[in-house]
Design a protein around this motif. Sequence first.
Motif, PDB file in Angstrom:
ATOM      1  N   UNK A  98       0.701  -1.153  -0.024  1.00  0.00           N
ATOM      2  CA  UNK A  98      -0.156   0.087   0.020  1.00  0.00           C
ATOM      3  C   UNK A  98       0.841   1.233   0.038  1.00  0.00           C
ATOM      4  N   UNK A  99       2.096   1.081   0.453  1.00  0.00           N
ATOM      5  CA  UNK A  99       3.020   2.197   0.594  1.00  0.00           C
ATOM      6  C   UNK A  99       4.087   2.128  -0.668  1.00  0.00           C
ATOM      7  N   UNK A 100       3.833   1.525  -1.758  1.00  0.00           N
ATOM      8  CA  UNK A 100       4.777   1.087  -2.665  1.00  0.00           C
ATOM      9  C   UNK A 100       5.403   2.458  -3.423  1.00  0.00           C
ATOM     10  N   UNK A 159      -6.934   2.031 -14.133  1.00  0.00           N
ATOM     11  CA  UNK A 159      -5.700   1.456 -13.475  1.00  0.00           C
ATOM     12  C   UNK A 159      -4.551   2.328 -13.421  1.00  0.00           C
ATOM     13  N   UNK A 160      -4.074   3.014 -14.588  1.00  0.00           N
ATOM     14  CA  UNK A 160      -3.083   4.181 -14.449  1.00  0.00           C
ATOM     15  C   UNK A 160      -3.395   5.380 -13.528  1.00  0.00           C
ATOM     16  N   UNK A 161      -4.366   5.565 -13.420  1.00  0.00           N
ATOM     17  CA  UNK A 161      -4.928   6.873 -12.755  1.00  0.00           C
ATOM     18  C   UNK A 161      -5.165   6.398 -11.044  1.00  0.00           C
ATOM     19  N   UNK A 162      -5.330   5.329 -10.952  1.00  0.00           N
ATOM     20  CA  UNK A 162      -5.432   4.932  -9.200  1.00  0.00           C
ATOM     21  C   UNK A 162      -4.191   4.802  -8.743  1.00  0.00           C
ATOM     22  N   UNK A 163      -4.367   4.936  -7.256  1.00  0.00           N
ATOM     23  CA  UNK A 163      -3.250   4.768  -6.528  1.00  0.00           C
ATOM     24  C   UNK A 163      -3.026   3.128  -6.054  1.00  0.00           C
ATOM     25  N   UNK A 164      -4.432   2.590  -6.041  1.00  0.00           N
ATOM     26  CA  UNK A 164      -4.703   1.130  -5.649  1.00  0.00           C
ATOM     27  C   UNK A 164      -5.492   0.353  -6.738  1.00  0.00           C
ATOM     28  N   UNK A 203      -1.028  -2.998  -5.795  1.00  0.00           N
ATOM     29  CA  UNK A 203      -2.018  -4.026  -6.544  1.00  0.00           C
ATOM     30  C   UNK A 203      -1.976  -5.246  -5.295  1.00  0.00           C
ATOM     31  N   UNK A 204      -3.157  -5.729  -5.366  1.00  0.00           N
ATOM     32  CA  UNK A 204      -3.450  -6.757  -4.328  1.00  0.00           C
ATOM     33  C   UNK A 204      -4.669  -7.809  -5.080  1.00  0.00           C
ATOM     34  N   UNK A 205      -4.154  -9.361  -4.922  1.00  0.00           N
ATOM     35  CA  UNK A 205      -5.001 -10.102  -5.366  1.00  0.00           C
ATOM     36  C   UNK A 205      -5.908 -10.500  -4.212  1.00  0.00           C
ATOM     37  N   UNK A 206      -7.294 -10.389  -4.100  1.00  0.00           N
ATOM     38  CA  UNK A 206      -7.940 -10.841  -2.962  1.00  0.00           C
ATOM     39  C   UNK A 206      -9.015 -11.906  -3.312  1.00  0.00           C
ATOM     40  N   UNK A 207      -8.953 -12.941  -2.640  1.00  0.00           N
ATOM     41  CA  UNK A 207     -10.120 -13.856  -2.679  1.00  0.00           C
ATOM     42  C   UNK A 207     -11.569 -13.278  -2.070  1.00  0.00           C
ATOM     43  N   UNK A 208     -12.511 -13.754  -2.858  1.00  0.00           N
ATOM     44  CA  UNK A 208     -13.999 -13.489  -2.346  1.00  0.00           C
ATOM     45  C   UNK A 208     -13.962 -13.635  -0.990  1.00  0.00           C
ATOM     46  N   UNK A 209     -13.612 -14.936  -0.467  1.00  0.00           N
ATOM     47  CA  UNK A 209     -13.898 -15.268   0.953  1.00  0.00           C
ATOM     48  C   UNK A 209     -13.165 -14.505   1.906  1.00  0.00           C
TER      49      UNK A 209
END
Length: 255
Positions: free
Chosen positions: A33-35, A127-132, A159-165
């Motif tokens: 998040x602080x990349x 995606x280019x315009x967003x911070x996350x 950037x994060x991969x996040x499962x639905x669960x």
Amino acid sequence: MKDTSLKIIRFIEDGNSITQEDSGQLINRAVISHIADIQNLTLEILAEDTYLSDASASRYFKRKGFPSFTSFKNAFTKFMMEQQIAIIRNSYETRDESEKIGRQLDEMNEGIMNTTGKSYKTAAEIMKQCDHVVFVGEMYDIQPFFPLQVILICSSTAAYLCRTCEMDSFPDRIIKGSVAIVTVTHTKENIDSIIRLKEQLGDAKIISFGKDSSLPADAVIPSLENDRFIDRSIVIPMQVKCLTEVYMKVSGLRP
């Protein structure tokens, strides 16, 4: 240096892994998040973001093979720079990759959609315009996004991969700034989770692979409707690769 690069890759992968210790995943995601400003990140900030002690965070980086948090930050910064240089260096060898992938997708879909057209470009620009950028869905759906996740991170976009669960426990407190949520999974559970996350994060943008009427998407990557190609294990990676190429182009990483 190769070993160090592998450590960084594994570090990013660990942030996507629900099987590792919860505190470890929190630390990984807090770092990501602080990349954009990783050199100014401190153990104190990490502790505040994760509700862990400075000592706990410090021990975690040592377990990951880094002598200190500073050495980890230096290794990550060098990894990001090397990846950017490698992408640009290879750009002339692969500059027609996006068009090639687009042609393949058009053939699969019998030309129903223009794969290098507005939908991919709109998604890439968001995606280019967003911070996350948060990729949400079942693991078999979001795993193909890992190379794009690494490219985003190396471009200073968290950037994060996040499962639905795990959506309900996603640490939205670590996200500060603009957000894009990307999904290819359209189960009711996943859609409900995305809508809740959007409400928690405020003005988040949604990028959807395939239109779902209950999902208020800002960009839609059209579905491949040809019944001959219903194997998602083939279709989704192809679409993700095309989106990746278009993203690199709008970001200036491709000529």
